[in-house]
Write an enzyme that holds these catalytic residues in place. Sequence first.
Site, PDB file in Angstrom:
ATOM      1  N   CYS A 111      -0.258   4.221   2.025  1.00 52.10           N
ATOM      2  CA  CYS A 111      -0.174   3.931   3.669  1.00 52.10           C
ATOM      3  C   CYS A 111       1.273   4.111   4.097  1.00 52.10           C
ATOM      4  O   CYS A 111       1.486   4.940   5.015  1.00 52.10           O
ATOM      5  CB  CYS A 111      -0.445   2.605   4.090  1.00 52.10           C
ATOM      6  SG  CYS A 111      -2.176   1.791   3.289  1.00 52.10           S
ATOM      7  N   ASP A 112       2.157   3.726   3.044  1.00 52.58           N
ATOM      8  CA  ASP A 112       3.640   3.632   3.635  1.00 52.58           C
ATOM      9  C   ASP A 112       4.540   4.251   2.959  1.00 52.58           C
ATOM     10  O   ASP A 112       5.778   4.678   3.266  1.00 52.58           O
ATOM     11  CB  ASP A 112       3.934   2.179   3.505  1.00 52.58           C
ATOM     12  CG  ASP A 112       3.273   1.033   4.253  1.00 52.58           C
ATOM     13  OD1 ASP A 112       2.741   1.792   5.620  1.00 52.58           O
ATOM     14  OD2 ASP A 112       3.103  -0.020   4.029  1.00 52.58           O
TER      15      ASP A 112
ATOM     16  N   CYS B 297       0.818  -1.153  -0.070  1.00 50.28           N
ATOM     17  CA  CYS B 297      -0.016   0.208  -0.092  1.00 50.28           C
ATOM     18  C   CYS B 297       0.993   1.282  -0.066  1.00 50.28           C
ATOM     19  O   CYS B 297       1.270   1.789   1.199  1.00 50.28           O
ATOM     20  CB  CYS B 297      -1.116   0.083   1.235  1.00 50.28           C
ATOM     21  SG  CYS B 297      -1.895   1.324   1.396  1.00 50.28           S
TER      22      CYS B 297
END
Length: 313
Positions: free
Chosen positions: A137-138, A134
């Site tokens: 997300c990261d 992701c």
Amino acid sequence: MERTKCLIIGSGPAGYTAAIYASRANIAPVLYEGMQPGGQLTTTTDIENFPGYPEGINGFEMMEDLRKQAKRFGADLRTGEVTHIDLSKRPFVATIDGDTTIEAETVIVSTGASAKYLGLADEKKYAGMGVSACATCDGFFYRKKTVAVVGGGDTACEEAHYLSNLASKVYMIVRKDYLRASKVMQQRVMEKDNIEILFNTNTVGLFGSPAVEGAHLVQFKGTPEEKTLDIDIDGFFLAIGHKPNTDFLGGQLALDEQGYIKTDGFTTATSMEGVFAAGDVADPRYRQAITAAGMGCKAALDVEKFLVDNDIK
Ligand code: NDP
């Protein structure tokens, strides 16, 4: 034991839309939101192709809007994951988080799909240490660093594009000699100077200590031009598609050869009477937020008809 006329499992666009329709039809559905309330869209950046948002909308905000709309009509939205369900007789019995149970006259399965991994031992070894599925997300952790994105579809292009605005360099590792992504996404990737596409390339391992420092690649595998190549990277992002989330069903519903729940013709009926499926868990072809929402609507209407036909009040 508590009983509901309609249990909705999952909280992506399919689940929330089913909840909106079922609530407005006075069915008083109970919806369990699962491990990731809001589903996959909460981890995307801007959604530009959902009708009604001419300027685009952030995925998290859109799911919050859908959630609020379901709540407004009285849907009972609950935290918790359906870990098991007994579909052998009606009412069906669902187990939540391994302990509480609830009976349901009908069920809508809208559990979505999860990111796939290549299956390399190193993906597990470096989980949370440079391996991610992701980018939104990261990606933040890779500012001014070098990353690789595996895959050549729309997701891979979207993730690579997103990461190219954070990282100094992005490799795309594509196993074929072309991108499968739509032309508009391909264009966006091609326009970025800091994205380098490695075609005909497979990843065979990762290296580094304690976190990822690079990837071992093989190019033109199985041909006379086959060669190995190591690249230095700090992050390794998977974007090679998704697997439908059906494990909790324990084989009680018919699935197609890729593992998606089979539905009957243009309805959302599954192989079990009273159980309906909507969204990515039952859609190997379109997999869009808008099609998932459309299926959620159909599932709620199918539930309504089923309750009437079976005189369940
Ligand atoms: P896709 O199935 O479209 O693409 C998967 C990509 O990963 C392909 O390039 C595939 O290669 C590659 N791949 C699969 N398995 C492996 C493997 N084991 N090793 C290496 N590479 C592998 O998945 P997406 O998640 O990209 O997209 C899913 C659907 O969602 C599509 O319909 C897409 O259009 C849609 N989507 C739309 C978006 C938008 O409109 N904004 C954004 C994101 C997704 P190969 O081509 O060789 O099979």
